[in-house]
Design a protein around this motif. Structure first.
Motif, PDB file in Angstrom:
ATOM      1  N   THR A   1      13.644  -2.624  -6.938  1.00 55.17           N
ATOM      2  CA  THR A   1      13.358  -3.489  -5.803  1.00 55.17           C
ATOM      3  C   THR A   1      13.650  -4.934  -6.165  1.00 55.17           C
TER       4      THR A   1
ATOM      5  N   ARG B   1       4.960   0.430   1.293  1.00 54.55           N
ATOM      6  CA  ARG B   1       5.262   1.036   2.589  1.00 54.55           C
ATOM      7  C   ARG B   1       6.721   1.462   2.721  1.00 54.55           C
ATOM      8  N   GLU B   2       7.642   0.598   2.230  1.00 47.66           N
ATOM      9  CA  GLU B   2       9.065   0.866   2.450  1.00 47.66           C
ATOM     10  C   GLU B   2       9.691   1.633   1.288  1.00 47.66           C
ATOM     11  N   ASP B   3       9.451   1.162   0.058  1.00 49.09           N
ATOM     12  CA  ASP B   3      10.102   1.817  -1.084  1.00 49.09           C
ATOM     13  C   ASP B   3       9.435   3.145  -1.416  1.00 49.09           C
ATOM     14  N   LEU B   4       8.095   3.164  -1.404  1.00 48.01           N
ATOM     15  CA  LEU B   4       7.389   4.376  -1.840  1.00 48.01           C
ATOM     16  C   LEU B   4       6.899   5.226  -0.669  1.00 48.01           C
ATOM     17  N   ARG B   5       6.999   4.693   0.558  1.00 50.85           N
ATOM     18  CA  ARG B   5       6.554   5.428   1.754  1.00 50.85           C
ATOM     19  C   ARG B   5       5.094   5.855   1.653  1.00 50.85           C
ATOM     20  N   VAL B   6       4.310   4.991   1.027  1.00 50.89           N
ATOM     21  CA  VAL B   6       2.862   5.209   0.967  1.00 50.89           C
ATOM     22  C   VAL B   6       2.278   4.229   1.979  1.00 50.89           C
ATOM     23  N   THR B   7       2.005   4.724   3.187  1.00 47.36           N
ATOM     24  CA  THR B   7       1.830   3.818   4.328  1.00 47.36           C
ATOM     25  C   THR B   7       0.387   3.605   4.751  1.00 47.36           C
TER      26      THR B   7
ATOM     27  N   ASP C   1       5.440  -4.193   0.880  1.00 49.44           N
ATOM     28  CA  ASP C   1       6.685  -3.529   1.255  1.00 49.44           C
ATOM     29  C   ASP C   1       7.113  -2.504   0.210  1.00 49.44           C
TER      30      ASP C   1
END
Ligand SMILES: Cc1cc2nc3c(=O)[nH]c(=O)nc-3n(C[C@H](O)[C@H](O)[C@H](O)COP(=O)(O)OP(=O)(O)OC[C@H]3O[C@@H](n4cnc5c(N)ncnc54)[C@H](O)[C@@H]3O)c2cc1C
Ligand code: FES
Ligand code: FES
Lengths: 285, 152
Positions: free
Chosen positions: B18, B29-35, B26
């Protein structure tokens, strides 16, 4: 909201010596401590430095230590580190109080004392306390080694300070309170947490047999820099406890507040004097 | 230029490629999709994005990725153990501490850290510890009730 992410590279030194070399070689690189000021500026598009200098790994800038009667606070000490430190609680209770009013827990856990000092906002909450306690700043550069600057000489004009482009703030030194010292911190804002001060006061009065021998009165949010109040301080020296409050009438001559989004000059003049008068009235021999 | 950063997320080691100044928010939420972690203000005011870094609640919208190298990050996903909710989650359910829910992950994480330090906090301690978390729905009373009674 369009998100601005800096694509600039980050210099990531492990030691102070390495950091000072990089700082000298890349004066355009913006130092990054806890990031609670710079990340907000970055995300708002106010800054976009071509390079960053991450200080977060520099253990030489961490921690608090007491040697003799002096408290040394590393520039990277967070507001939480200071608030929970037993020596700080004993030697500098007014600073501890100030740190506990910065933002809220999340900000105190990440934001550093050094960041508060070098961000140099006139509203920085710890700054009037550092003035009142006669703090001394320890600055380092690769070329010239260490030098020390008293807080009273550090903030020179709006966000201008006595810090060269190759220097880092490494530590803050606080002399221990003298016998008879009384200190005070008072922040006036819209709420206790997450509020930028409308007026913030740091003060110290030394009483010897009921008479003031030394006085420091400093404010934030009432001028372009945090300021000491020389007229008020002079008027306090030689007065007796119980008869100090009238000196607060001089505060209006020492400060230069403006109208802005948070308050008016008139309110600030009035409240600055009132918070000082109120505290002075509590001091008894 | 992107760089590789390794840290532990909820006790599991993760590595992301990243931008060094990307926000932890981010990265999650975006890189790891842990939202589970939410964004509110994006400027440190609301606490919706609160996570623990090395045990301390911080605003993940203000932490750059470069400072995560070797760090221990805990998010709301790490509170429940297997199928058992954390006591603070049970207490939020019982007391109605969540309405729309956008602020809830941040409150839960900040409250769990307080309870680990201070299992029986006073209402004043709860208010101070959660002063950096804003809620537009509940009016806070139910949240304070939940935290005070979570381990009571
Ligand atoms: C929601 C919110 C609420 C806040 N509330 C308050 C408040 O109530 N009172 C208050 O006073 N502040 C408040 N702040 C501002 C901020 O949190 C403080 O000023 C904090 O102490 C900054 O420290 P930092 O480590 O995060 O600094 P950073 O953002 O990392 O750096 C700030 C500046 O200092 C420079 N710098 C940092 N360390 C050094 C060093 N060692 N040597 C040389 N330069 C250095 C950086 O280059 C930058 O210019 C708030 C911020 C937010 C986002
Ligand atoms: S989104 Fe981070 S504090 Fe609001
Ligand atoms: S439940 Fe909606 S903001 Fe808190």
């Amino acid at each position: 909201m369009t998100l601005i992410v800096s694509e600039s590279p980050v210099l990531d030194p492990r030691t102070l010596a390495e950091a000072l070399q990089l700082r000298a070689a890349h004066p355009e690189a913006m130092p990054l401590a806890g990031g609670t000021d710079v990340m907000v500026y970055l995300e708002a598009g106010v800054i976009d430095p071509p390079r960053w200098l991450n200080l977060w790994r520099l253990n030489a800038l961490r921690g608090l230590s007491r040697s003799g009667d002096t408290l040394r606070i590393g520039a990277l000490a967070t507001h939480t580190d200071i608030g929970r430190n037993a020596d700080a609680q004993t030697l500098a209770p007014a600073l501890v109080e100030a740190c506990r009013t910065v933002g809220a827990a999340q900000i105190q856990n990440r934001g550093t004392l050094g960041g508060n000092i070098v961000n140099a906002s006139p509203a920085g909450d710890t700054l009037p306390v550092l003035l009142a306690l006669d703090a001394v700043f320890e600055l380092h550069s690769a070329a010239r080694g260490e030098r020390r600057v008293p807080a009273a000489a550090f903030w020179q004009a709006y966000r201008k300070m006595d810090l060269a482009s190759d220097e880092l703030l490494v530590a803050v030194h606080l002399p221990a309170p003298g016998a008879g010292d009384h200190t005070h911190y008072r922040k006036v804002g819209t709420r206790l947490a997450q509020a930028i001060s409308k007026v913030v006061l740091g003060a110290r009065v030394r009483l010897d047999a009921g008479v003031v021998t030394e006085a420091r009165v400093a404010y934030g949010s009432v001028a372009a820099t945090p300021v000491r109040c020389p007229k008020t301080e002079a008027a306090l020296v030689g007065r007796r406890a119980g008869d100090l409050a009238a000196a607060a009438d001089l505060v209006a001559q020492d400060i230069r507040p403006i109208d802005d989004v948070r308050s008016t000059a008139e309110y600030r003049r009035d409240v600055a004097a009132r918070v000082l008068r109120g505290w002075l009235g509590t001091l008894t021999a | 230029m992107k760089t590789s950063i390794t840290f532990t997320l909820n006790d599991r080691e993760v590595t992301v490629d990243t931008l060094p100044m990307a926000r932890l928010l981010d990265v999650l939420r975006e890189d790891l999709r842990v939202t589970g972690t939410k964004e509110g203000c994006g400027e440190g005011e609301c606490g919706a994005c609160t996570v623990l870094v090395d045990g301390h609640p911080v605003n993940s919208c203000l932490v750059p990725a470069i400072q995560l190298q070797g760090a221990r990050v805990q998010t709301v996903e790490g509170l429940a153990q297997d199928d058992r909710l954390h006591p603070i989650q049970e207490a939020f359910l019982k007391h109605g501490g969540a309405q729309c829910g956008i602020c809830t992950p941040g409150f839960l994480v900040a409250a769990a850290e307080l309870l680990a330090r201070e299992p029986h906090p006073s209402r004043a301690q709860v208010r101070e510890a959660l002063a950096g978390n804003l809620c537009r729905c509940t009016g806070y009373q139910k949240i304070v009730d939940a935290v005070v009674e979570a381990l009571a």
